[in-house]
Design an enzyme around this catalytic site. Sequence first.
Site, PDB file in Angstrom:
ATOM      1  N   GLY A 297       0.884  -1.157   0.000  1.00  0.00           N
ATOM      2  CA  GLY A 297       0.000   0.000   0.000  1.00  0.00           C
ATOM      3  C   GLY A 297       0.926   1.212   0.000  1.00  0.00           C
ATOM      4  O   GLY A 297       2.034   1.165   0.551  1.00  0.00           O
TER       5      GLY A 297
ATOM      6  N   LEU B 283       7.181  13.304 -12.680  1.00  0.00           N
ATOM      7  CA  LEU B 283       7.228  13.221 -14.144  1.00  0.00           C
ATOM      8  C   LEU B 283       8.030  12.008 -14.610  1.00  0.00           C
ATOM      9  O   LEU B 283       8.602  12.021 -15.697  1.00  0.00           O
ATOM     10  CB  LEU B 283       7.844  14.511 -14.713  1.00  0.00           C
ATOM     11  CG  LEU B 283       7.132  15.813 -14.336  1.00  0.00           C
ATOM     12  CD1 LEU B 283       7.962  17.015 -14.759  1.00  0.00           C
ATOM     13  CD2 LEU B 283       5.743  15.879 -14.980  1.00  0.00           C
TER      14      LEU B 283
ATOM     15  N   ASP C  58       6.198   6.732  -4.283  1.00  0.00           N
ATOM     16  CA  ASP C  58       6.121   6.648  -2.820  1.00  0.00           C
ATOM     17  C   ASP C  58       7.439   7.104  -2.191  1.00  0.00           C
ATOM     18  O   ASP C  58       7.444   7.750  -1.137  1.00  0.00           O
ATOM     19  CB  ASP C  58       5.802   5.214  -2.386  1.00  0.00           C
ATOM     20  CG  ASP C  58       4.463   4.741  -2.959  1.00  0.00           C
ATOM     21  OD1 ASP C  58       3.576   5.587  -3.172  1.00  0.00           O
ATOM     22  OD2 ASP C  58       4.322   3.531  -3.195  1.00  0.00           O
TER      23      ASP C  58
END
Lengths: 302, 302
Positions: free
Chosen positions: A37, A215, A246
């Site tokens: 997650g 990006l 992340d």
Amino acid sequence: MILTVTPNCALDVTYTVDALRPDTVHRVREIRRRAGGKGINVARVLHAVGARTLAVGTAGGAAGDEFTRELRKADLPGELVPIAGETRRTTTVLSTTDNAVTLFNEPGPELDTREWAAFVDAVRGLVGSADVLVCSGSLPPGAPVDGYAELLGLADGIPTVLDTSGEALRAGLAGRPSVVKPNAEELFEATGLAEPIEAAANLCGAGVGAVLVSLGPEGLLACTESGVWQAKPSAPLSGNSTGAGDAAVAGIALELARGGCWPDVVRRAVALSCAAVLGPLAGDVDLDHYLRELPAVRVQRP
Amino acid sequence: MILTVTPNCALDVTYTVDALRPDTVHRVREIRRRAGGKGINVARVLHAVGARTLAVGTAGGAAGDEFTRELRKADLPGELVPIAGETRRTTTVLSTTDNAVTLFNEPGPELDTREWAAFVDAVRGLVGSADVLVCSGSLPPGAPVDGYAELLGLADGIPTVLDTSGEALRAGLAGRPSVVKPNAEELFEATGLAEPIEAAANLCGAGVGAVLVSLGPEGLLACTESGVWQAKPSAPLSGNSTGAGDAAVAGIALELARGGCWPDVVRRAVALSCAAVLGPLAGDVDLDHYLRELPAVRVQRP
């Protein structure tokens, strides 16, 4: 301490196959399982670089038990709210012949009103000792669509980061996050504007402190109240880009916690993001590369 | 009663996605879980057509608990030997735009010597009340390579069917199965002979009673001591071919149990196989189609 919040955490399963070919049978050569997650990945990166962090998530069913065991095994401090549904799985298929990374994400268990309230309570009880609050990933079925606005509202004066997409992002803006970190596609989806700087300005107008747009190989674009910066990796990299976003969030949270200026924020975010591309699984970072890349990231006004 | 034996059974998970595209992220639209493995599928088909059957398998870990629950929910009589390892999963990805069926098969948990002996004991204790013994699928890691020869040797005078591949098939021939049911590829792999009738004769020479080769849409080729038959579906079908081979084995076992002649055996095998192509998941059969197809299958000398 950096508090990461993951309402829809997952048991991440990684399958290695020789070559992924649709409409055929594959023998799985290697299976790896870990607690996952997006917010869990952020906490894992923070833990790897020695920062104090605590991950709030949910756990239910057999997959939830395995998720809990894997979190403990990784030595990641976590507060898990028990739920009746089964923790979702994400399956990543790594194809060794061409390095293709193919993901299958289950939608996640439905939370009832009481479970969502317990989750909010858990965050409320911990946010007082946090320096930064990070909210990451999708909202589970059953959570209110403005769930992130509610969670961000619990932060009393500390910086907050929101990394989600679609309706959860749009409705979450009401929580006035210090930073949102969409990728280009998520930014376009949230604003309908194709030009990133214009789209980011649009979100700032909606109450966001700063918009940091990831990006991919081009790095990060930061639109802030004190101007626009672009940070690019020192060199092109090949590897597993799952979890690179992340890791960027972990870098953002780290600099926000120490009161760094925007150029420092984007520099650290890009360095950690690059280090994650070289890590084998989402949430892994190549620490040597991180330390080499940190001074080498090219930060400039676009 | 038809005893099906599945040393490497599995929790079958089916994901529905819009379109499978390697190197991208997929949202899973629907998740279905059921007890699986080739012999479990055979038992499921037998159960669906009202035949008495009992499935012997193994179960371990959280996936094993779920496997056990799903077997009970399907009302399938089963005897499950507990193992320390975790029951494997197979993941089937159904791509709705192009009907592609992509499988990912985990290798399965390693059995220790004691666990394999307990599995053999379970079969030994049940085979006395069986009319046919069916051995299906791969052998799990840790099982002896001639594991199927050992299991087939427990059958005292009843017909036996072996449906496996590779080394497990080659070494299993020593158990002198009444029938082996390879597909064309498995038959070539086992004999090195490209011509199916020649290859089948080669296996008969190795002690097999009859070789029934599944040929996909072309039906079934039977090479027996009393001659060669080919059975073809009455019309081409489109659907999910996963489990069609297991349904053919169920048809073979049914006719062997009632002492049917070879033309009847291949007719029933092809009719059930066609009915399985129209079933949504492996082990499901379209009973109406089965009854319509049974008299319509074209059985002839090739």
